[in-house]
Design a protein around this motif. Structure first.
Motif, mmCIF file in Angstrom:
data_model
loop_
_atom_site.group_PDB
_atom_site.id
_atom_site.type_symbol
_atom_site.label_atom_id
_atom_site.label_comp_id
_atom_site.label_asym_id
_atom_site.label_seq_id
_atom_site.Cartn_x
_atom_site.Cartn_y
_atom_site.Cartn_z
ATOM 1 N N UNK B 265 0.765 -1.077 -0.027
ATOM 2 C CA UNK B 265 0.149 -0.108 -0.095
ATOM 3 C C UNK B 265 0.749 1.241 -0.128
ATOM 4 N N UNK B 266 0.395 2.060 -0.746
ATOM 5 C CA UNK B 266 1.289 3.358 -0.766
ATOM 6 C C UNK B 266 1.223 4.153 0.820
ATOM 7 N N UNK B 267 2.482 4.744 1.012
ATOM 8 C CA UNK B 267 2.388 5.182 2.461
ATOM 9 C C UNK B 267 2.611 4.207 3.466
ATOM 10 N N UNK B 268 2.142 3.031 3.191
ATOM 11 C CA UNK B 268 2.322 1.847 4.325
ATOM 12 C C UNK B 268 3.935 1.576 4.734
ATOM 13 N N UNK B 269 4.637 0.973 4.002
ATOM 14 C CA UNK B 269 5.837 0.750 4.338
ATOM 15 C C UNK B 269 6.339 0.307 5.628
ATOM 16 N N UNK B 270 7.535 0.300 5.811
ATOM 17 C CA UNK B 270 8.150 -0.428 6.936
ATOM 18 C C UNK B 270 7.796 0.114 8.327
ATOM 19 N N UNK B 271 7.278 1.496 8.597
ATOM 20 C CA UNK B 271 7.374 2.087 9.743
ATOM 21 C C UNK B 271 5.951 1.530 10.222
ATOM 22 N N UNK B 272 4.982 1.762 9.228
ATOM 23 C CA UNK B 272 3.517 1.309 9.681
ATOM 24 C C UNK B 272 3.418 -0.078 9.875
ATOM 25 N N UNK B 273 4.223 -0.771 9.325
ATOM 26 C CA UNK B 273 3.920 -2.232 9.144
ATOM 27 C C UNK B 273 4.561 -2.865 10.537
ATOM 28 N N UNK B 274 5.741 -2.420 11.055
ATOM 29 C CA UNK B 274 6.252 -2.508 12.271
ATOM 30 C C UNK B 274 5.424 -2.540 13.513
ATOM 31 N N UNK B 275 4.691 -1.283 13.428
ATOM 32 C CA UNK B 275 3.780 -0.912 14.300
ATOM 33 C C UNK B 275 2.678 -1.870 14.350
ATOM 34 N N UNK B 276 2.081 -2.025 13.198
ATOM 35 C CA UNK B 276 0.794 -3.016 13.180
ATOM 36 C C UNK B 276 1.091 -4.526 13.732
ATOM 37 N N UNK B 277 2.451 -4.963 13.246
ATOM 38 C CA UNK B 277 2.608 -6.277 13.232
ATOM 39 C C UNK B 277 2.866 -6.440 15.052
#
Lengths: 131, 509, 176
Positions: B265-277
């Motif tokens: 997803x645009x804007x998702x990337x590494x930062x967002x996914x580490x938080x979500x995980x």
């Protein structure tokens, strides 16, 4: 009176600590263990953390010496820290450990020990680690 | 999938020269991941001029290596020093440092490295399978679809990132405006050039990126903001025990999937996914109170996810020509410099590049797995080098680098101006990321918009009646209005006494 | 944004973690600049929006059927203007700015050295200006000792000299 001990977690620092505590114990001095980090560094291997610092203080009190750890940072010259501490505590003696450094290494990096030996306004006791 | 092209890609990557650039890339990436200060986007920006002097495929392989290598490096400082080297490793700090304090720093780093490798590999496999499909599907896109898609990309990057959404959207809009500087490709009219000869050709993307990201961050870091020096935790016994691995295997699996999906997803990337995980692990944990006190899953999940996301964020770039985050925007720019316009045709027209880059990630991640653990000690040693010593070196690389692009001092001055803008933006809470991204996509959006208007015969509703562009634009409107709608709903529920706006303080970078 | 009113368990944990992270990062940051910083930021954006819109209007909007050169920039500038007004009204209380302090002088000096290098390089080659830049950054901006300043700057410039002129064979203007 007060004795300043320049401490880093190496054999040289240990030797300084031992000599300083012994000196303080015989003359009834209290001790400031100087563990001064370089300002601006991200990591400084010369530093000890809180628990390790508390251990040092405990070692001093085991020898009957009142001690505290000073962690003020210094800039390019480590003498700044010692000068300020001599001023504020009225220390009579600085104890440091000497290490072996190659001539090239010394030319490139300079020597904190040399600065202290040359610039200190109070007597300096320089010790070497037991070989 | 074209198996031959896929295998040829491997052949290309294993050429000594490309292996070397891959190695250099991941090493630089790990290094800047470890060092606080410059992030991957800034580093790639600073190194963009190098793409002029080396082989295109090698250049992209190296720059890509910087991006995913940085995700590995960020872990090390998070665990050992409670100091996230990268924004994507911020959550790792909670449990990673707690583990380090319990004397299990080695375990945390080991699990993180294995998780990173698994996450990245799963993601590359997904990329290998999915990317050609998306590219094939996107071949049918016309101008309206591209305009809408690029616009959605800009918006998502602006709204999903840290900080105030309105500010990010303003920054993005200014980026779109900057892209219009120079001679208009349709009418030949000069826009915003102020009679400057140098500006007629438009502002060079590399110069803007180097200014906003590179110089801006260098100046920002000059301002003394470093805290006390840290005492590094001792690292012993890196290899995690079987029990640790078993405990974290579920987290690694879920982290891979979360990272892969959010990375696309645009804007998702590494930062967002580490938080979500991390959040996902905490949610399903039987004893969530363990988290923050040294739960190994709390390290495994975010570290797996950020690497998976770093990898899968290549999908929109390589298949649609839409960069998903600031670092991808840098790679997009690098490709443009090389005369390659990324998009669905890339897999057909430049299979060497497409598969070369993707397959280099298999190798790069193997290198990272092999290197990250043995090199931990060296990286901690490198951290002893004071940032003050590194600062003039990066400054010189930047200035001399931008000069070499066109042998022009004018470029240096443009870069300095954008550097100042970038610095001031950071000081006033505007993120430069959306601006650079919008700048890159600006001409796609404008050209698409204008050609579409010709197709639609001047009727803007045409955007909404075509199924794909309509869907994309509907998503756009939804995303754009969502924060406002949410705030409105919240306000209505609480009544009018709610004068203090709730807000999340902006993070760094 | 954390939605405090509708407590769904899913969102809570994520929002909680985000807040925790933000707070963690906040500790390292200098104090925020306050409303005046926000107003100035929004006003600058507003000026860009309005000024850009005026200029774009001058380039000719054309018609929707045949958009002129000014149409797209005009649309973008209107968006900037509207959002800036929104920020001006709603964003005064934001705390995401950083106050300028004495240490903000450091980037200012850094910027001056950048300009100096750019001006001097075409005239006397890159070596001497680059050396000067290193000295200023190390000694005065970084607080290094003279010894480490001298060594680092000489080595850095020497490495750049060989890297650019011999390694990458890029013709930088050089004195020697």
């Amino acid at each position: 009176m007060t004795i300043l001990i320049g401490y880093v977690p190496t054999p040289e620092g240990e030797a300084a600590l031992e000599a300083g505590i012994a000196e303080a114990a015989t003359h009834g001095d209290d001790v400031v263990i100087v563990n001064s980090g370089r300002r601006g560094a991200t990591v400084d291997a010369d530093l000890v953390d809180e628990p390790a610092g508390a251990e040092l203080v405990a070692r001093a009190s085991a020898a009957g010496v009142d001690a505290r750890v000073d962690r003020s940072l210094h800039g390019a010259n480590v003498m700044d820290t010692f000068d300020a501490l001599v001023e504020s505590t009225g220390a009579r003696l600085i104890v440091i450990g000497l290490r072996r450094r190659s001539p090239v290494g010394k030319a490139l990096l300079g020597s904190d020990a040399q600065r202290i030996l040359l610039d200190a306004t109070v007597p300096v006791l320089a010790v070497k680690p037991a070989a | 999938m074209d198996v031959n092209a896929f295998l040829d890609g491997f052949g290309l990557v294993t050429e000594p020269q490309n292996l070397l650039y891959c190695l250099i890339g991941v090493l630089i990436g790990m290094l800047i991941g470890v060092l606080p200060g410059l992030g991957p986007a800034a580093t790639i920006a600073i190194l963009l001029p190098i793409t002029y002097s080396i082989d295109p495929v090698s250049a992209i392989i190296m720059l890509a290596g910087i991006y995913y290598g940085a995700q590995y490096g960020g872990t090390i400082t998070s665990v050992l020093l409670r100091l996230p080297g990268e924004a994507s490793s911020v959550v790792t700090v909670f449990d990673g440092f707690a583990l380090a304090k319990q004397g299990k720093a080695g375990t945390a780093l080991g699990v993180a490295a294995i998780g990173s490798f698994v996450g990245a590999t799963v993601s590359i496999l997904g990329l290998t399978l999915v990317a050609p499909l998306i590219a094939g599907w996107a071949l049918s896109f016309g101008d309206p679809e591209y305009a809408a898609l690029a616009l959605l990309g800009v918006l998502l990057v602006a709204t999903i990132g840290n900080g105030n959404k309105l500010k990010a959207m303003i920054a993005a809009a200014v980026g779109l405006l900057l892209a219009t500087v120079g001679r208009d490709s349709f009418s030949g009219a000069e826009r915003f050039t102020f009679d400057s000869l140098q500006l007629t050709e438009g502002i060079d993307f590399v110069v803007v990126a180097m200014g906003l990201f590179g110089v801006g961050e260098i100046l920002y870091n000059l301002e003394e903001r470093h805290g006390k020096p840290h005492v590094p935790a001792a690292v012993a016994n890196i290899w995690p025990s079987r029990k640790d691995l078993k405990q974290s295997s579920g987290a690694i699996g879920r982290g891979s999937v979360i990272g892969f999906v959010l990375g696309v997803l645009p804007g998702g990337g590494a930062v967002m996914s580490s938080l979500a995980a991390y959040a996902a692990e905490k949610r399903i944990a039987k004893r969530p109170e363990r988290f923050g006190r040294g739960a190994i899953e709390g390290v495994a999940a975010p570290e797996t996810a950020n690497n998976a996301a770093a990898t899968s964020s290549f999908i929109p770039l390589l298949t649609l020509g839409i960069p998903a985050n600031a670092s991808m925007a840098m790679l997009f720019g690098a490709l443009l410099i090389l005369g390659i316009s990324p998009g669905p045709q890339l897999v057909e027209e430049r299979p060497d590049l497409f598969w070369g880059v993707i397959n280099s990630m298999y190798i790069g991640n193997l290198i990272l797995l092999a290197l990250s653990i043995p090199l931990v000690g060296i990286f901690v040693r490198i951290l002893r080098v004071r940032p003050a010593i590194l600062a003039p070196i990066t400054a010189l690389i930047t200035i001399l680098g931008v000069y070499t692009i066109n042998n022009s001092t004018f470029d240096i001055f443009v870069m300095i101006v954008f550097g100042l803008i970038g610095y001031l933006m950071k000081k006033t809470g505007f993120e430069p990321g959306p601006m650079v991204l919008a700048f890159v996509l600006g001409s796609i959006v404008e050209d698409g918009f204008r050609r579409s208007m010709l197709i639609f015969d001047g009727d803007p509703t045409g955007f909404f009646t075509r199924p794909i562009s309509g869907t994309i634009l509907a998503a756009f409107v939804l995303v754009a209005l969502w924060p406002a709608a949410k705030a409105l709903l919240a306000r209505r529920k609480t009544g009018s006494d709610d004068t203090s706006e709730p807000h999340v303080p902006a993070g760094h970078r | 944004m954390s939605d405090e009113r509708t407590p769904s368990p899913d969102q809570d944990i994520l929002a909680e973690i985000q807040a925790e992270v933000a707070q963690d990062l906040e500790e390292e940051r200098p104090p925020s600049g306050g409303p005046s910083y926000q107003v100035v930021g929004a006003l600058v954006a507003l000026v860009v929006g309005v000024g850009g819109a005026l200029l774009a209007y001058g380039y000719g909007l054309g018609t929707l059927r045949r958009p002129g050169a000014g149409m797209w920039p005009f649309v973008v500038c209107i968006a900037i203007t509207l959002m800036s007004v929104g920020l001006l009204v709603a964003g005064r209380r934001l705390e995401d700015s950083e106050r300028f302090s004495r240490s903000s002088l450091l980037p200012a000096i850094g910027l001056v050295t950048f300009i100096g290098l750019a001006l001097l390089m075409p005239v006397i080659g890159f070596e001497i200006p680059a050396l000067l830049l290193c000295v200023v950054w190390l000694r005065f901006l970084g607080g290094e000792s003279w010894r480490s300043t001298a060594i680092t700057s000489v080595v850095t410039v020497a490495v750049f000299y060989f890297l650019f002129l011999y390694g990458l064979r890029i013709p930088l203007p050089h004195l020697f």
